[in-house]
Design a protein around this motif. Structure first.
Motif: not given
Length: 582
Positions: A46-49, A104-116, A146-157
């Motif tokens: 599970d990943v919280d996006a 109007d495109c200056l956004i980012l995404n955050v992916y958090v492995p579950v459980p947080v 990569i976030a869950s498989l590596g147990d890191v928080i991923l941010v893409s921009i």
């Protein structure tokens, strides 16, 4: 229960979820995301996006060509959908679904492995695309396993691209580097907000590929980026690459006024030019920017718009900063692919089923298109290093391999070598080097002859996955898992061999062949192919040509020209050239 499978990518199955929407509270209010589920090797994750989070105001109107302004909002932010991609040319050969594009495109995404949980390492992805294309995430190319498989928080921009992100007038009116300052703003956002997602702001690794890699490299040298990250991974690009930075302010000025002329903004000074350009429709400006290399074909730089030496973000040119050992104190990993140079043929022969034949005329075309400005003596030296006996005797030789290696070394390998040596000498952190040398069982570009091509590494560690007709072999699955472990270990500890500070590299928990540090006396690389062996510098001889011999040759010829002007007779001066001898 999982809903119907919606997309299969590599050995991952990405699915929807019926779980309640996750929520994170930051200073400005609540960010409401969505939970995603995927399967890897018979295991559900599970990943919280949190998608499309704006980090800066829309850079339009008076904010166009200006540094980013942090986004102001209050209350609830629905972060269920990807935001706009930044304006860019459409390239049919690339398998990217850009979705809607807008300034109007200056956004980012955050992916958090579950459980947080708290204090996870963070990896911030900076995409490539020649500073003119790409996005942090695509609807058809997910980034988060990569976030869950590596147990890191991923941010893409996302960051501004092309003329919108890198126009420069050569003065204080438009100093340039808006795209780099956008990236900088995302790092500040992470430092301010990532703890709310369970991230550790003291363990942030920025990483990128191609122009994203060049960007990461520049952040390791920029004084403005100091303290915003602890690790940097560069995949196929360094600040010292010939395409990474534009250094001629006269050229910035010429190109700025050149694009102004194309869109009806032919003005007398840069202030008038800026006042006119801010009102030009997005598509008109984008279309004009694509014509810049046609308008100025004699310009030496490979890219029309790129980061610049601006006395601010980049106070000196990269070579000077490296020679001054002006590295930010971070751990570094950098490398390149064995067949970077086949990319040129991929776009010219997208439907070829076997290696194209590159004759002498094609070879000269590619050399000119690559902006190689070589003296006759330098061309002779290239033949000695890159041409084999068969090419010298064949009446119609195939220059494919020779050009591919020339392009790899001049554009990627040798500039990476310069950067790695400088980083090792500066001793600002640990340094690791890699050489991606695996020929995919199915190329990301669907070209079986392109080898370990530029960008192929991204398909093996979970940043961009191809559509469901791309499948890894069992050996490649194992290779992918090892690469993800190396990458995320580095993000966690600064050492690709271990995932925790109290873990020994040789312990059974690591399950990886040790990756030695890159040092000046032992320039060892990790070979990224299924065996994962360690090898000495793979392009040492050819890079000695580019990094040592050519500069000495240039200096010798310059000395000869000076001698010609000062001491020779009139007749000797008239015959003085790069090939002349006294």
């Amino acid at each position: 229960m999982l809903q119907q499978i919606c997309l299969a990518m590599l050995f991952f199955v990405v699915c929807s979820s019926n779980a309640s929407n996750p929520t994170v509270t930051v200073d400005q209010g609540q960010i409401i995301g969505k939970r995603l589920q995927f399967r890897a090797q018979d295991t559900d994750f599970d990943v919280d996006a949190y998608l499309g989070i704006p980090y800066a105001e829309a850079p339009v109107g008076p904010l166009r060509f200006k540094p980013p302004v942090p986004k102001e909002w209050q209350g609830e932010l629905n972060a269920h959908e990807y935001g706009n991609s930044c304006p860019q040319p459409i390239i049919p050969a690339l398998p990217f679904d850009l979705g809607k594009t807008s300034e109007d495109c200056l956004i980012l995404n955050v992916y958090v492995p579950v459980p947080v949980r708290s204090n996870r390492a963070v990896m911030l992805w900076i995409h490539g695309g020649g500073y003119s294309m790409g996005a942090g995430s695509f609807a058809n190319l997910e980034t988060y396993p990569i976030a869950s498989l590596g147990d890191v928080i991923l941010v893409s921009i996302n960051y501004r691209l092309g003329v919108f992100g890198f126009l420069a007038t050569g003065d204080e009116v438009v100093p340039g580097n808006m795209g780099m300052l956008d990236q900088l703003e995302t790092m500040k956002w992470v430092q301010k907000n990532i703890e709310a997602f369970g991230g550790d702001p003291n363990r942030v690794t920025i990483f990128g590929e191609s122009a994203g890699s060049g960007s990461v490299s520049l952040h390791t040298l920029s004084p403005l980026s100091k303290g915003l990250f602890s690790g940097a991974i560069m995949q196929s690009g360094a600040a010292t690459a010939p395409w990474a930075v534009l250094e001629d302010k006269t050229l910035f000025h010429k190109r700025a006024f050149g694009i102004g002329k194309l869109v009806g903004c032919e003005k007398e000074d840069t202030k008038q030019l800026l006042d006119c350009l801010v009102d030009v429709p997005t598509d008109d400006l984008l279309n004009a920017s694509q014509r810049m290399m046609e308008v100025f074909p004699e310009d030496p730089e490979m890219l029309a718009f790129a980061p610049v030496y601006d006395d601010h973000f980049l106070p000196e040119c990269p070579d000077t900063l490296i020679s001054q050992r002006s590295f930010n104190p971070v751990n570094i990993m950098a490398g390149y692919n064995a067949d970077e140079g086949t990319m040129a043929f991929v776009f010219r022969f997208p439907d070829a089923t076997e290696k194209p034949h590159c004759d002498a005329t094609e070879f000269e075309y590619y050399m000119a298109a690559s902006k190689f400005h070589l003296t006759p003596l330098q061309k002779d030296a290239l033949e000695l290093v890159y041409f084999d006996n068969a090419m010298l005797t064949d009446p119609n030789p195939n220059y494919f391999d020779a050009f591919a290696r020339i392009s790899r070394d001049s554009g990627f390998a040798c500039s990476t070598d310069t950067y790695l040596r400088g980083a090792a000498e500066a001793d600002a952190g640990s340094v690791y080097a890699y050489y991606f040398n695996h020929h995919p069982s199915k190329s990301g570009f669907n070209t079986p002859w392109s080898g370990a091509c530029h960008g192929d590494d991204t398909f093996f560690f979970g940043i961009h996955f191809t559509p469901n007709d791309f499948n890894l072999t069992d050996v490649e699955v194992e290779m992918t898992m090892k690469m993800i472990q190396y990458w995320t270990n580095f993000a966690k500890t600064g050492n690709p061999n271990i995932g925790t500070k109290n873990e020994e590299a040789s312990s059974p928990a690591a399950k990886l062949l040790e990756w030695p540090q890159f040092t000046l006396d032992k320039r060892m690389y990790k070979e990224l192919s299924p065996p994962m062996t360690n090898i000495p510098d793979p392009t040492g001889i050819s890079c000695k040509l580019w990094n040592a011999y050519f500069p000495k040759l240039d200096a010798a010829l310059a000395d000869k020209q000076q001698e010609c002007k000062s001491h020779w007779s009139k007749e000797e001066k008239e015959s003085c050239s790069g090939e002349a001898k006294p």
